[in-house]
Design a protein around this motif. Sequence first.
Motif, PDB file in Angstrom:
ATOM      1  N   GLN A 146     -24.099  91.365 -54.079  1.00 44.61           N
ATOM      2  CA  GLN A 146     -23.248  90.194 -53.865  1.00 44.61           C
ATOM      3  C   GLN A 146     -23.680  89.032 -54.747  1.00 44.61           C
ATOM      4  O   GLN A 146     -22.847  88.281 -55.252  1.00 44.61           O
ATOM      5  CB  GLN A 146     -23.272  89.755 -52.395  1.00 44.61           C
TER       6      GLN A 146
ATOM      7  N   PHE B 298     -17.744  82.863 -54.332  1.00 44.77           N
ATOM      8  CA  PHE B 298     -17.056  84.160 -54.312  1.00 44.77           C
ATOM      9  C   PHE B 298     -15.531  84.046 -54.217  1.00 44.77           C
ATOM     10  O   PHE B 298     -14.818  84.969 -54.589  1.00 44.77           O
ATOM     11  CB  PHE B 298     -17.567  85.011 -53.145  1.00 44.77           C
TER      12      PHE B 298
ATOM     13  N   ILE C  47     -17.816  88.751 -46.911  1.00 46.19           N
ATOM     14  CA  ILE C  47     -18.924  88.012 -47.521  1.00 46.19           C
ATOM     15  C   ILE C  47     -20.066  87.869 -46.527  1.00 46.19           C
ATOM     16  O   ILE C  47     -21.227  88.110 -46.836  1.00 46.19           O
ATOM     17  CB  ILE C  47     -18.426  86.631 -47.998  1.00 46.19           C
TER      18      ILE C  47
ATOM     19  N   ILE D 202     -22.781  90.628 -45.557  1.00 40.24           N
ATOM     20  CA  ILE D 202     -23.929  90.917 -46.423  1.00 40.24           C
ATOM     21  C   ILE D 202     -25.189  90.222 -45.918  1.00 40.24           C
ATOM     22  O   ILE D 202     -26.294  90.727 -46.079  1.00 40.24           O
ATOM     23  CB  ILE D 202     -23.635  90.478 -47.882  1.00 40.24           C
TER      24      ILE D 202
END
Lengths: 425, 425
Positions: free
Chosen positions: A147, B114, B281, B284
């Motif tokens: 990520q 992101f 997201i 993670i």
Amino acid sequence: MQLDQANQDQLRQWQTELSADYQALQQQALNLDLTRGKPSAEQLSLSDALDGILAGNYLASDGTDTRNYGGLDGLTEAKQLGADVLQVSTDEILVGGNSSLTLMYQTVLAAQQFGFGEQAPAWKSEGKVKFLCPVPGYDRHFSICEQLDIEMVNVNMTPTGPDMDQVEAMIKADSSIKGIWCVPRFSNPTGVVYSDETVERIAQLGKIASGNFRVMWDNAYAVHSLDSSAPQLSSLMAACHKYDTVDSVMQFASTSKITHAGAGVAFVASSKANLAAFKKILGISTIGPDKVNQLRHMRLLPNIDALSGHMQKHAAIVKPRFDCVLRNLEADFANSELGTWEKPVGGYFISFDTRPGCAQRVVQLAAEAGVKLTPAGATFPYGKDPADRNIRLAPTVPSVNEVEQAMKVFAVCVKLASVEAQLKA
Amino acid sequence: MQLDQANQDQLRQWQTELSADYQALQQQALNLDLTRGKPSAEQLSLSDALDGILAGNYLASDGTDTRNYGGLDGLTEAKQLGADVLQVSTDEILVGGNSSLTLMYQTVLAAQQFGFGEQAPAWKSEGKVKFLCPVPGYDRHFSICEQLDIEMVNVNMTPTGPDMDQVEAMIKADSSIKGIWCVPRFSNPTGVVYSDETVERIAQLGKIASGNFRVMWDNAYAVHSLDSSAPQLSSLMAACHKYDTVDSVMQFASTSKITHAGAGVAFVASSKANLAAFKKILGISTIGPDKVNQLRHMRLLPNIDALSGHMQKHAAIVKPRFDCVLRNLEADFANSELGTWEKPVGGYFISFDTRPGCAQRVVQLAAEAGVKLTPAGATFPYGKDPADRNIRLAPTVPSVNEVEQAMKVFAVCVKLASVEAQLKA
């Protein structure tokens, strides 16, 4: 079965026999799961006294009212327990919320975006960043790197920890390597405990790496031994003090596999300088951790002796499952060419290496016979096991009988996949 | 005191008289604190039943064993409560850990690094990022922007919310504006409730802003009214559905000022698309929130009616303190030129605007008379109140008597600082 010496006829005969065995197993319509490294309900129940343990007294030992805001670094008594678990002193630890994974993520993010002070500038200021990943390893470590756009470089695991010759050579050759993931005791998934020599050499990486290199020391199974024969892990922090490399290491642990998974307390240990820098960064995204839950944990496990006693109860539940896996592997594969494995005396996993190119097929065969295994490749960065060999077995959740059944299926799947592969070779 | 009409002699006489009053107050050697917006011990005790409330039953209503890993978006019953608080549906909410501040930080970080899917590319891909900050506002919002290198632009607060003419004009003129901080009910610190018109106009920002613009709607005091006369906040999500702008808004709330501060449950509400992207997201850095604590909260506050009853008990404790502040301000400053304030019917703060250039001096004088106030400037980005006027008063922690004493000191400090400033003018 001596596959390498066998001719095609012999291989075909084995295939026929094993296929028959396999089909017989399929008839059982099993529904077993060896995928998740999580505690069983029986283990979780060991800590059910947590709820209600405060008996109306929400005050910590220093008088802190745990019901109100504040205390970014956690309760004093929780620091003491974490310090004992990670073998550091109480000013080298911070007690966080319910997840060491979150603390690891926040650490990597902080190092990447903000840096840890003058000696450790933000990684992003230096371009490309790489991490060493001893393999097989833990997929959630790899996901963090993916990520955050950190390139992962495989390093071989050995029975004493990562191949340190390889690690040292890589760091010397490439200054863009900014970290290494380690699970030093009962490594996920191989179960090995890093040797004293490995710990000493890890502690010296700070001497050859750049000032913003960080060892990510995920001591998830620090106290998770199955009996007194389990190897001890020597203190990384003590070694770092000896070599004056305390800033190069961030250590992590949590109670998720001690009390209630995901409802516990997490720890990060490092140098005072690193923790001061980390707290400054962390203090922007949180006012503080759940101190009430920290206090509950301290009432249940007031000190390291209480913790050890508690872990023996876990061991009594987990060990028969590990024994069952290891007994089956021994019976089926000792002195064979079909696979290798370590014999962990703790942790949550047993890791089996098939012959090259067989792991995916074994997992597929097992699934089709009702035994769910962790996807092959999951223990490698980017989900890619270059040799397609490693399979992670997680036996804590099923009953011993279920583990026994699953291992019978596993054995036939390994044998069948091995014969199939040899036929194609 | 009519300062603007007074000559120097008159001002000096007032200064002499007020200095005498001030010195008399200093003799009392007070030690009072109006700085922190946190619950008092009496408020915290309203929720002491939380510990032990599970009575050994750790199963959620759908059978989930809350003691084990998993459930990134929280328990079903906790979603229902959060949805009722934020006026959204249960598939528009995620229940997190102990801190809405953390969820806000993670949201801004995710949007920056992101992005939230194809329609909302990462802010960092577009260069400089700015946020609109209605002022005065909440310093922890501003700290998030500062850490993440987001430039803050002041917008005036009015008695009905941010100056929406200004907000709309700025967004139209500058596509680098990617967000706005809002505390829509009992705003921190002015205490105003956004009017229905303001909510409607906020919901339409998604029509004029770029696809990755996000309203950060921190509804920290959603249920924190002091009596039934408190204005209601209309549903932002309902308005967004009407204007087809559901992706432009992220809403937040927590139980920190409902149960135990820092040991509760936080919520984030948004469109299904945003939540799906956010979970990807978030997954993670965490396996999931503390579901045991979510379950405890649901046993204590099983539905919105139970929650409302609970909040009335808070109001009974907080209201006398608010009344005391407002009574004193009225007695000392009604129809004067010395300051202005709103009259909040909820939340944790009352905000007082002095004459320009006096706030820092008031805070200093108060401190030297034993009354700690929030540093002047703290309610503005970068700690800079351009007019040096705003002072945030937080009366929940001290007793009513202490608030009374503190307000007497405050009044003299405001008058003295005002006269001093006029003498220099």
